[in-house]
Design a protein around this motif. Sequence first.
Motif, PDB file in Angstrom:
ATOM      1  N   THR A  72       0.829  -1.210   0.000  1.00 20.78           N
ATOM      2  CA  THR A  72       0.000   0.000   0.000  1.00 20.78           C
ATOM      3  C   THR A  72       0.859   1.253   0.000  1.00 20.78           C
ATOM      4  OG1 THR A  72      -1.790  -1.130   1.175  1.00 20.78           O
ATOM      5  CG2 THR A  72      -1.780   1.277   1.242  1.00 20.78           C
ATOM      6  N   LEU A  73       1.911   1.268   0.833  1.00 20.47           N
ATOM      7  CA  LEU A  73       2.797   2.431   0.899  1.00 20.47           C
ATOM      8  C   LEU A  73       3.538   2.618  -0.415  1.00 20.47           C
ATOM      9  CD1 LEU A  73       4.161   4.727   2.462  1.00 20.47           C
ATOM     10  CD2 LEU A  73       5.810   3.056   3.336  1.00 20.47           C
ATOM     11  N   ALA A  74       4.045   1.516  -0.975  1.00 21.23           N
ATOM     12  CA  ALA A  74       4.790   1.607  -2.232  1.00 21.23           C
ATOM     13  C   ALA A  74       3.909   2.136  -3.359  1.00 21.23           C
ATOM     14  CB  ALA A  74       5.355   0.235  -2.601  1.00 21.23           C
ATOM     15  N   VAL A  75       2.683   1.636  -3.448  1.00 23.86           N
ATOM     16  CA  VAL A  75       1.774   2.089  -4.512  1.00 23.86           C
ATOM     17  C   VAL A  75       1.416   3.560  -4.316  1.00 23.86           C
ATOM     18  CG1 VAL A  75      -0.544   1.813  -5.472  1.00 23.86           C
ATOM     19  CG2 VAL A  75       0.847  -0.200  -4.971  1.00 23.86           C
ATOM     20  N   SER A  76       1.131   3.947  -3.062  1.00 17.82           N
ATOM     21  CA  SER A  76       0.782   5.343  -2.787  1.00 17.82           C
ATOM     22  C   SER A  76       1.916   6.288  -3.155  1.00 17.82           C
ATOM     23  CB  SER A  76       0.425   5.511  -1.299  1.00 17.82           C
ATOM     24  OG  SER A  76      -0.716   4.758  -0.952  1.00 17.82           O
ATOM     25  N   LEU A  77       3.153   5.909  -2.799  1.00 19.44           N
ATOM     26  CA  LEU A  77       4.304   6.748  -3.121  1.00 19.44           C
ATOM     27  C   LEU A  77       4.540   6.803  -4.634  1.00 19.44           C
ATOM     28  CD1 LEU A  77       6.829   5.704  -0.318  1.00 19.44           C
ATOM     29  CD2 LEU A  77       5.539   7.835  -0.491  1.00 19.44           C
ATOM     30  N   ALA A  78       4.341   5.679  -5.318  1.00 21.08           N
ATOM     31  CA  ALA A  78       4.523   5.668  -6.772  1.00 21.08           C
ATOM     32  C   ALA A  78       3.508   6.580  -7.460  1.00 21.08           C
ATOM     33  CB  ALA A  78       4.392   4.242  -7.304  1.00 21.08           C
TER      34      ALA A  78
END
Length: 240
Positions: free
Chosen positions: A4-10
């Motif tokens: 979730t964090l990786a997708v949000s940051l991307a």
Amino acid sequence: MTTTLAVSLAVLALVDSTSFGTLLIPIWLLLTPGRPPVRRVLVFLGTVGVFYFGLGLALVAGATAIVEGAGDLLDGPTAARIQLVIGVGLFLWSFWIGRSDRASGGGRISRWRERLTGSEGGLLALMGLALTAALLEVATMLPYLGATALISGSDLGPGERVVTLGAYCLVMLLPALVLLALRTVAHRLVEPVLVRIGDWMERSAGETTAWIVGIVGFLVARDALARMPETLELLGVSLG
């Protein structure tokens, strides 16, 4: 790092990549007649990237200190509700923000283009222009502020946060770097595309700002809801 964090940051990094300083000005540089201005574009993007990275380190360090000093309070339900209100407010604001931006964006963008194309300075002048553009965007860099808030509130260690922030800045500059590579190897094919993208960005400055505010508002609200399981259960919604 969670998915979730990786997708949000991307998502935030890609939104950041469409800003005035990270894409529109590089496109103007790429449209310079003659040989591809590889060095000038790299200097410009490098200056913007270093500025964002340094600012991000300061923001993450400051936010981390605040979180550590008031961790229980910020992790509580009251803080989550406040964050949810802010996120929903930003999302709703995005539906109205485009009108005022559209009214003022054209003249500002035209002045910047004249300044860029009329500049005869060297690389130092270009670096100064890059820093000026980045500084002027500080007040509206909502995606980046959202990203640093997510990083500082995560379970990542200090080293991982630095790497994550560096990766974010790289993704933020990636579209302009891809266009530079295409401009270098296929100038005749890419130039019409660059012209269309640049013209579209100039015309739709207000709409772009509205989209950025809306996406950031959605992500902020989503993060708040993820910390409010009782509300999700009441609504019968799953964010997983």
